[in-house]
Write a protein that holds these residues in place. Structure first.
Motif, short mmCIF file in Angstrom:
data_model
loop_
_atom_site.label_atom_id
_atom_site.label_comp_id
_atom_site.label_asym_id
_atom_site.label_seq_id
_atom_site.Cartn_x
_atom_site.Cartn_y
_atom_site.Cartn_z
N LEU A 401 0.81 -1.21 0.00
CA LEU A 401 0.00 0.00 0.00
C LEU A 401 0.85 1.26 0.00
O LEU A 401 0.42 2.29 -0.54
CB LEU A 401 -0.93 0.00 1.22
N ARG A 402 2.03 1.19 0.61
CA ARG A 402 2.91 2.35 0.67
C ARG A 402 4.35 1.88 0.46
O ARG A 402 5.08 1.65 1.43
CB ARG A 402 2.76 3.08 1.99
N PRO A 403 4.76 1.72 -0.79
CA PRO A 403 6.09 1.19 -1.08
C PRO A 403 7.24 2.01 -0.51
O PRO A 403 8.34 1.50 -0.31
CB PRO A 403 6.14 1.18 -2.63
N ASP A 404 6.98 3.29 -0.23
CA ASP A 404 8.05 4.14 0.30
C ASP A 404 8.11 4.10 1.83
O ASP A 404 8.80 4.92 2.45
CB ASP A 404 7.87 5.58 -0.17
N SER A 405 7.42 3.15 2.48
CA SER A 405 7.44 3.05 3.93
C SER A 405 8.73 2.39 4.39
O SER A 405 8.82 1.16 4.55
CB SER A 405 6.23 2.26 4.44
N ALA A 406 9.74 3.20 4.61
CA ALA A 406 11.04 2.68 5.03
C ALA A 406 10.95 1.99 6.38
O ALA A 406 11.61 0.96 6.62
CB ALA A 406 12.05 3.82 5.08
N LEU A 407 10.12 2.54 7.27
CA LEU A 407 10.00 1.97 8.61
C LEU A 407 9.45 0.55 8.56
O LEU A 407 9.94 -0.35 9.25
CB LEU A 407 9.12 2.87 9.47
N ALA A 408 8.42 0.33 7.75
CA ALA A 408 7.85 -1.01 7.62
C ALA A 408 8.87 -1.98 7.03
O ALA A 408 8.96 -3.14 7.45
CB ALA A 408 6.60 -0.97 6.76
N GLN A 409 9.65 -1.51 6.07
CA GLN A 409 10.68 -2.36 5.47
C GLN A 409 11.72 -2.76 6.52
O GLN A 409 12.11 -3.93 6.61
CB GLN A 409 11.38 -1.59 4.34
N ALA A 410 12.15 -1.78 7.31
CA ALA A 410 13.17 -2.06 8.32
C ALA A 410 12.63 -3.00 9.40
O ALA A 410 13.32 -3.92 9.84
CB ALA A 410 13.65 -0.75 8.94
N GLN A 411 11.40 -2.78 9.83
CA GLN A 411 10.85 -3.61 10.88
C GLN A 411 10.55 -5.02 10.41
O GLN A 411 10.64 -5.98 11.18
CB GLN A 411 9.61 -2.94 11.48
N LYS A 412 10.23 -5.17 9.16
CA LYS A 412 10.08 -6.52 8.60
C LYS A 412 11.41 -7.26 8.69
O LYS A 412 11.46 -8.43 9.10
CB LYS A 412 9.60 -6.44 7.15
N CYS A 413 12.49 -6.59 8.31
CA CYS A 413 13.82 -7.22 8.41
C CYS A 413 14.14 -7.57 9.85
O CYS A 413 14.69 -8.65 10.13
CB CYS A 413 14.89 -6.27 7.86
N PHE A 414 13.79 -6.68 10.77
CA PHE A 414 14.08 -6.94 12.17
C PHE A 414 13.30 -8.13 12.69
O PHE A 414 13.82 -8.95 13.45
CB PHE A 414 13.77 -5.69 12.99
N ALA A 415 12.03 -8.23 12.27
CA ALA A 415 11.21 -9.37 12.67
C ALA A 415 11.81 -10.68 12.15
O ALA A 415 11.91 -11.67 12.89
CB ALA A 415 9.78 -9.19 12.15
#
Length: 579
Positions: A401-415
């Motif tokens: 829904l928001r490809p530019d969501s850097a925070l979601a990308q980073a937290q996915k990696c952290f998970a």
């Protein structure tokens, strides 16, 4: 997940710190370790010293038949008072092992009466044994009295101290119980699981009791501007946190632009929004209340904004009715209702009500299916619930829904990293680390990406590279106090550089004197250095800044543990090893 009373990632609330990191997207240091038990995670490899202390000390006398009674009597006449006392104790031990506790008590009382006063070691044993018998009869006051006698003669008598601690807990005297069990933990070098479990139990109860009382009377405190901005930055589809739009200008501004017809009366909500842009946060709740009381056109928005700031100052009780009203406004903007559900769900999670929290997030997803904030914050909830696969699915939906969501990308990696790390899967760990590299390459201005990557690198003991990542965070967000704390902890773990570590944490306090994580961490380090009075001062400062009752309870536990150590040092001269 939006912290209901937004919790800085550094806060300790009973959840693992790496999990709390996900609340606002910054990492939590895994260093430092527990305050109270300096090496509480150590275990006794040979399995000794972990059993329940139930038996008295000394060997039991052999069973005597009637034929031997006269001979025994003649023998006792020739015995010294100490020998006769030992014989009475041994007889008491026999009754104790047979479960005849009243008879055992009579024998131990006889031993106490016979024993010469100068034989303090023996006397302390007799009192301790009688206390053990009283314990079996659940006569807690008598247990305490006898253990006090035993400890008075032998101040480092572990059995007597621990037995007294257990009795004091039964008598609801948690403070003195904690002091006794603290002494036991130190004397046993933190090797006995029973005493450590009792210490943890008492600390948690004390913390909860004190926090419940303190939190009711605490003065609301607005967090630092940096924290507030960090909180709102975790939302991308939040109407109330967006800047004033042209159609929302204050009336006097609209007059200048010939747009006064759009709004015919003054709006307190719009004034609150203006205060928000000016970072004049203390005036926002009052203006929102004016809008709500007048039933103005922005009532729903004012309720949500007021609830948000109630949460920010730690007043969940005031926030919930406002959130409930917005959620039940069927004609309100769906994004307002979804945002209210996210915040109420986060509040429930912080109150340790995961079922209610999950219901709110699921409802938000139902009413606003294309809202990336819903999936982002629900993903964080799933991480807290150890539902990593579902969390990754929510992060993926947010990214779609928001490809530019850097925070979601980073937290996915952290998970994914935490799942691989805790599952001891080296190949998946490496995949997650490669994912972090992709995130910081794709989003070089995302401080959270560097921060979470630094946490993972610290886990992997790649300290030099972790340090570089924290430097990048500081370059991007020089006013983020928590980053300085994490970098300070890294120096301790990496180089054992205590001076540099404390210097960085002091810098964090200089940047944000409301950073409770910095005070908590400073207190923890001071405990490990043996500076208990300063540690208590740091913990008290953190307590006054706590943003939730649960966080406050955790901090009280740390403070009580440090205070107990000061009392043990004063009474018995005992101190745990220091840095």
């Amino acid at each position: 997940m939006a912290a209901s009373k937004p919790v800085e990632p550094q806060s300790g609330t009973g959840l693992p710190r790496w999990q709390l990191a996900l609340l606002v997207g910054t990492p939590i240091a895994l260093g430092v370790g527990a305050l109270y038990l300096w090496n509480r995670s150590r275990t006794n490899k040979d399995g000794k010293r972990t059993g329940e202390r139930k038996t008295p000390e000394g060997s039991a006398s052999p069973v005597q038949g009637q034929d031997g009674a006269a001979a025994v009597s003649r023998e006792q006449e020739s015995m010294s008072p100490l020998d006769r006392a030992q014989a009475a104790k041994n007889k008491g031990n026999k009754y104790f092992k047979a479960g005849k506790y009243d008879s055992a008590i009579q024998c131990y009382t006889e031993a106490i009466g016979l024993c010469p006063a100068e034989q303090k070691t023996d006397l302390s044993t007799f009192y301790q044994n009688r206390a053990a018998a009283f314990e079996q009869l659940m006569k807690w006051t008598e247990v305490v009295q006898d253990c006090c006698q035993a400890v008075a003669m032998n101040p480092r008598y572990v059995k007597a101290l621990f037995r007294r601690a257990k009795a004091l807990e039964k008598l609801d005297n948690k403070k003195e119980c904690l002091e006794d069990v603290t002494a036991v933990c130190i004397l046993e070098a933190f090797q006995n699981q029973q005493s450590m479990l009792l210490a943890d139990k008492v600390l948690k109860h004390l913390g909860k009791e004190k926090a419940k009382e303190k939190y009711k009377s605490r003065e609301p405190m607005m967090p630092s501007p940096q924290f507030i901005k960090s909180y709102f930055s975790s939302f991308t589809d939040d109407i109330i946190s967006q800047a004033l739009q042209k159609g929302e200008k204050k009336d006097e501004d609209k007059d200048k632009e010939g747009e006064a017809a759009e709004v015919t009366e003054s709006s307190a909500y719009l004034k609150a929004k203006q205060y928000m842009e000016e970072e004049n946060y203390d005036k926002i709740i009052n203006e929102c209340s004016k809008e709500v009381d007048s039933e103005g056109r922005y009532t729903a928005e004012a309720l949500l904004l007021r609830a948000t700031f109630y949460l920010l100052i730690g007043n969940a009780t005031a926030a919930q009715p406002d959130l409930d009203r917005v959620i039940n406004m069927q004609d309100a903007n769906v994004k307002l209702r979804a945002n209210a559900l996210i915040k109420r769900g986060s509040m429930y999670m912080q109150q340790q009500q995961p079922m209610l929290s999950t219901q709110d997030f699921n409802m938000a997803a139902e009413i606003d299916t294309r809202n990336p904030d819903v999936y982002h914050h629900r993903g964080q909830l799933k991480i807290l619930l150890d539902q990593v696969d579902e969390a990754v699915g929510d992060f993926d939906e947010c990214i779609v829904l928001r490809p530019d969501s850097a925070l979601a990308q980073a937290q996915k990696c952290f998970a994914l990293y935490r799942q691989a790390y805790t599952g001891n899967n080296p190949s998946q760990v490496q995949t997650a680390m490669d994912g972090f590299e992709n995130v910081i390459r794709q989003f070089p201005r995302c401080a959270e990406g560097y921060a979470l990557y630094a946490q993972a690198l610290t886990d992997q003991q790649q300290f030099g590279k972790a340090d570089e990542m924290y430097d990048k965070c500081i370059e991007l967000e020089p006013d983020n106090a928590t980053t300085y704390v994490h970098k300070g902890l890294l120096q301790l773990q990496w180089k054992q550089d205590l001076d540099l570590g404390l210097e960085l944490i002091s810098k964090a306090i200089e940047i944000d004197n409301k950073c409770d994580f910095a005070y908590e961490t400073m207190g923890t380090i001071e405990v490990q250095r043996g500076n208990l009075d300063r540690a208590i001062d740091m913990f008290n400062k953190a307590i006054n800044l706590a943003k939730s009752e649960m966080e406050m309870a955790h901090l009280y536990s740390l403070c009580d543990a440090a205070y107990a150590q000061t009392e043990v040092a004063r009474k018995y001269g005992l101190k745990p090893p220091t840095l």
